[in-house]
Design an enzyme around this catalytic site. Structure first.
Site, short mmCIF file in Angstrom:
data_model
loop_
_atom_site.label_atom_id
_atom_site.label_comp_id
_atom_site.label_asym_id
_atom_site.label_seq_id
_atom_site.Cartn_x
_atom_site.Cartn_y
_atom_site.Cartn_z
N GLU A 185 30.75 86.07 -73.27
CA GLU A 185 29.06 86.26 -73.29
C GLU A 185 28.94 85.06 -71.54
O GLU A 185 28.99 84.00 -71.18
CB GLU A 185 28.89 84.90 -74.22
N LYS A 229 16.07 67.06 -82.94
CA LYS A 229 16.65 67.06 -81.09
C LYS A 229 16.57 68.26 -80.99
O LYS A 229 17.46 68.96 -80.54
CB LYS A 229 18.19 66.92 -81.31
N CYS A 245 20.04 85.41 -76.88
CA CYS A 245 21.06 85.60 -77.74
C CYS A 245 21.07 87.45 -77.99
O CYS A 245 21.88 87.70 -79.21
CB CYS A 245 21.24 84.45 -79.27
N SER A 268 25.37 77.71 -78.40
CA SER A 268 26.60 78.30 -77.81
C SER A 268 27.07 78.42 -79.57
O SER A 268 27.64 77.87 -80.10
CB SER A 268 27.68 78.10 -76.60
N GLU A 279 17.83 68.97 -73.97
CA GLU A 279 17.44 67.95 -73.23
C GLU A 279 17.09 68.49 -71.94
O GLU A 279 16.43 67.89 -71.24
CB GLU A 279 18.92 67.47 -73.05
P1 NAD Z 1 24.63 74.89 -75.69
O1 NAD Z 1 25.20 75.08 -76.94
O2 NAD Z 1 24.35 73.75 -74.82
O3 NAD Z 1 23.41 73.37 -76.42
C1 NAD Z 1 22.20 73.70 -77.47
C2 NAD Z 1 22.49 72.45 -78.62
O4 NAD Z 1 24.07 71.91 -78.67
C3 NAD Z 1 21.55 71.86 -77.96
O5 NAD Z 1 20.55 70.93 -77.76
C4 NAD Z 1 23.09 70.54 -77.02
O6 NAD Z 1 22.40 69.28 -76.67
C5 NAD Z 1 23.32 70.36 -78.17
N1 NAD Z 1 24.98 70.30 -77.65
C6 NAD Z 1 25.57 70.84 -76.15
N2 NAD Z 1 26.49 70.94 -75.77
C7 NAD Z 1 27.53 70.03 -77.51
C8 NAD Z 1 28.75 69.53 -78.09
N3 NAD Z 1 29.73 68.99 -76.92
N4 NAD Z 1 28.53 68.60 -78.67
C9 NAD Z 1 27.01 68.56 -80.09
N5 NAD Z 1 26.07 69.05 -79.55
C10 NAD Z 1 26.41 69.45 -77.97
O7 NAD Z 1 23.45 75.86 -75.81
P2 NAD Z 1 22.31 76.14 -74.11
O8 NAD Z 1 23.31 76.71 -73.32
O9 NAD Z 1 21.01 75.49 -74.48
O10 NAD Z 1 22.26 78.09 -75.34
C11 NAD Z 1 22.31 78.87 -75.09
C12 NAD Z 1 23.41 79.46 -75.96
O11 NAD Z 1 22.22 79.63 -77.66
C13 NAD Z 1 23.63 80.96 -75.65
O12 NAD Z 1 25.31 81.43 -76.38
C14 NAD Z 1 22.60 81.83 -76.44
O13 NAD Z 1 23.12 83.37 -77.38
C15 NAD Z 1 23.09 80.81 -77.64
N6 NAD Z 1 21.75 81.43 -78.71
C16 NAD Z 1 22.03 81.78 -80.20
C17 NAD Z 1 21.14 82.74 -81.05
C18 NAD Z 1 21.17 82.82 -82.09
O14 NAD Z 1 20.17 82.36 -83.35
N7 NAD Z 1 21.90 82.63 -82.72
C19 NAD Z 1 19.41 82.16 -80.39
C20 NAD Z 1 19.03 81.43 -78.99
C21 NAD Z 1 20.53 81.03 -78.34
#
Ligand code: NAD
Length: 496
Positions: A387, A180, A288, A233, A183
């Site tokens: 962050e 997944k 990240c 996140s 989006e």
């Molecule tokens: P996000 O958490 O908003 O989304 C990540 C995924 O989770 C997406 O596929 C999204 O559709 C899904 N999602 C979003 N909200 C959800 C919910 N309430 N319930 C279930 N699924 C949900 O993250 P983002 O904005 O796409 O990416 C940025 C974040 O990712 C930053 O915090 C960054 O630090 C982190 N990140 C971490 C790493 C790592 O290796 N630790 C690597 C890249 C990015």
């Protein structure tokens, strides 16, 4: 770019080897963030679509897991070649839907490509151990086996690399997979799947479904899903970890971060400045592993500040989809732009000095936030631990390396930290003293490569086994221990 990608207006799912357009009650816009224009729409699907994707993966599992390991590797080798041939168009696609500069997009695909190269060695990685005569006339052996249907849920900031931390290794290990993707950036994932299909991957081994929290929760609770890899996140990572574990799944979940760059007075000034600029403002701060706290020890703080300001003023922020020479692109969408602007507003209102304000002097169209610099930040300010996930750098000024380490260890996250120095003793003190999982010594972005685990700690990772490297192989397999006793006539005669 494939004809399908060029024509996409509605992002299709990929289930059982078939590309299918699905309608939904709601859609998420996929933008070209440099221009602020909608280029496609992702359907926010439901449990019913999850069911189809998981059942396709389940159906494909018996044959795929039974295939000889070197045969699986053959397909991965072909995939590697196709990725190499399509590297440049993939990079352009990432630039289009994510807004990275072309060089950053090339890095995104290359880091994912390296995981495929790692997975090509699956015959070696998959081997178990054995000990003849572990007890009298008994031989012991471990055998690796895949888990079943594995799931990947990825964020927007690395449209190629993060999904590729997951599916190539999971599939090489004999699992089938449902991805997944974010989006907000689904097009790169679509192209990665097309190329895997072209490499000869059987139908149903790799599937893609789209959606938000409903689809994610459905994947986390589905009885036919064995394991979940998540990156995003921290609050969603924790939710996925908790929900998936409570439903008996193996879960690895990478979360957010707040990474510090500590600079000692003896550090090489030019190389350090280049590394800071790349770490803090590369990918518009949406990494990240981005450096977001600049911890200049003692006098180096002021020297750094003057040179940093001049570098910031000369940084070319622009439309990465039209200008290959742009040095920094936009953030992902309007809501990210507003969120980051609000953080700048809030932090300035706390009384911190805004040395450079990224809300000013930015391109008119698109979702831009320019490089932003705050000064005099202490561990008490909200920006110290929050962050931002944008191009916002906060300067701190400790008196000593001991104080710097003390401050950095107050963070709840634990992804990365870097020390710039010429002193082996300081480097050792830093390596031993810092409580986080990926450390750089004179390296601005110490993101682990494919042979190493991507080793976040604390609120930056929930789980035990990280993505990539041999930890990745362990995550996607389980072991059997076989103890065998075959007494020969000779042994019996000898009384052994
Ligand atoms: P996000 O958490 O908003 O989304 C990540 C995924 O989770 C997406 O596929 C999204 O559709 C899904 N999602 C979003 N909200 C959800 C919910 N309430 N319930 C279930 N699924 C949900 O993250 P983002 O904005 O796409 O990416 C940025 C974040 O990712 C930053 O915090 C960054 O630090 C982190 N990140 C971490 C790493 C790592 O290796 N630790 C690597 C890249 C990015």
């Amino acid at each position: 770019m494939s004809a399908r990608i060029q024509e996409i207006k509605l992002v299709p799912v990929f289930i059982g080897g078939k590309w299918v357009n699905k309608t939904a009650e709601s859609y998420t816009n996929v933008f070209n963030p440099s221009k602020g224009e909608v280029i496609a729409q992702t359907p926010m699907l439901t449990n019913a679509d999850v069911e189809l994707a998981v059942q396709a993966a389940k159906l494909a599992y018996p044959a795929w897991s039974a295939l000889a390991v070197p045969k699986r590797a053959e397909i991965l080798f072909r995939y590697r070649t196709l990725l190499e041939q399509n590297m440049e168009t993939l990079a352009r696609l990432i630039t289009l839907e994510n807004g990275k500069t072309l060089d950053e997009a090339r890095g995104d695909i290359r880091r994912g490509f390296e995981v495929v190269e790692f997975a090509c060695g699956i015959s070696q990685l998959y081997k178990g151990e054995s000990l003849s005569q572990v007890a009298q006339n008994i031989d012991g052996q471990t055998i690796r086996e895949p888990l079943g249907v594995c799931v990947g849920i990825s964020p927007y900031n690395f449209p190629a690399m993060v999904p590729m931390w997951m599916f190539p290794l999971a599939i090489a290990c004999g699992n089938t997979f449902v991805l997944k993707p974010s989006e907000k950036v689904p097009l790169t994932a679509i192209r990665l799947a097309e190329l895997f299909q072209e490499a000869g991957l059987p139908d149903g081994v790799f599937n893609i479904v789209h959606g938000g929290s409903e689809v994610v929760d459905s994947l986390c609770t589905h009885p036919d899903v064995a394991a979940i890899s998540f990156v995003g996140s921290s609050h969603v990572a924790k939710h996925v970890y908790t929900l998936g574990s409570a439903n008996g799944k193996r879960v690895q979940a990478g979360g957010g971060a707040k990474n510090a760059l500590i600079v000692m007075p003896d550090a090489d000034p030019d190389a350090t400045l280049r590394a800071i600029m790349g770490s803090s403002f590369g990918c518009a701060g949406q990494r990240c592993m981005a450096g977001s706290l600049l911890v200049g020890v003692g006098d180096v703080h002021n020297q750094l500040k003057d040179r940093l300001v001049s570098n910031i003023d000369n940084l070319k922020v622009g439309d990465t989809s039209a200008d290959d020479l742009a040095e920094m692109g936009p953030v992902i969408d309007g809501s990210a732009q507003n969120r980051i602007n609000n953080v700048i507003e809030k932090v300035a209102a706390e009384g911190l000095k805004l040395v450079r304000d990224g809300r000013k002097n930015i391109p008119e169209n698109g979702f831009f936030v320019g490089p932003t610099l705050f000064e005099n930040v202490s561990t008490k300010h909200s920006i110290f631990s929050e962050e931002v996930f944008g191009p916002v750098l906060s300067m701190m000024n400790p008196k000593s390396i001991e104080e710097a380490i003390l401050w950095v260890n107050k963070l709840n996250y634990g992804n990365g930290a870097t020390l710039f120095t010429n002193s082996g003793a300081d480097a050792r003190q830093f390596t031993q003293g810092i409580k986080c999982g990926m450390l750089g010594i004179n390296v601005g972005v110490p993101a682990a490569m494919s042979i190493f685990p991507f080793s976040g700690w604390n609120d930056s990772f929930y789980g035990d086994l990280h993505m990539q490297g041999t930890e990745g192989v362990m995550f996607y397999t389980r072991q059997k221990i076989v103890l065998s006793r075959w007494d020969s006539t000779y042994q019996r005669q000898m009384g052994w």
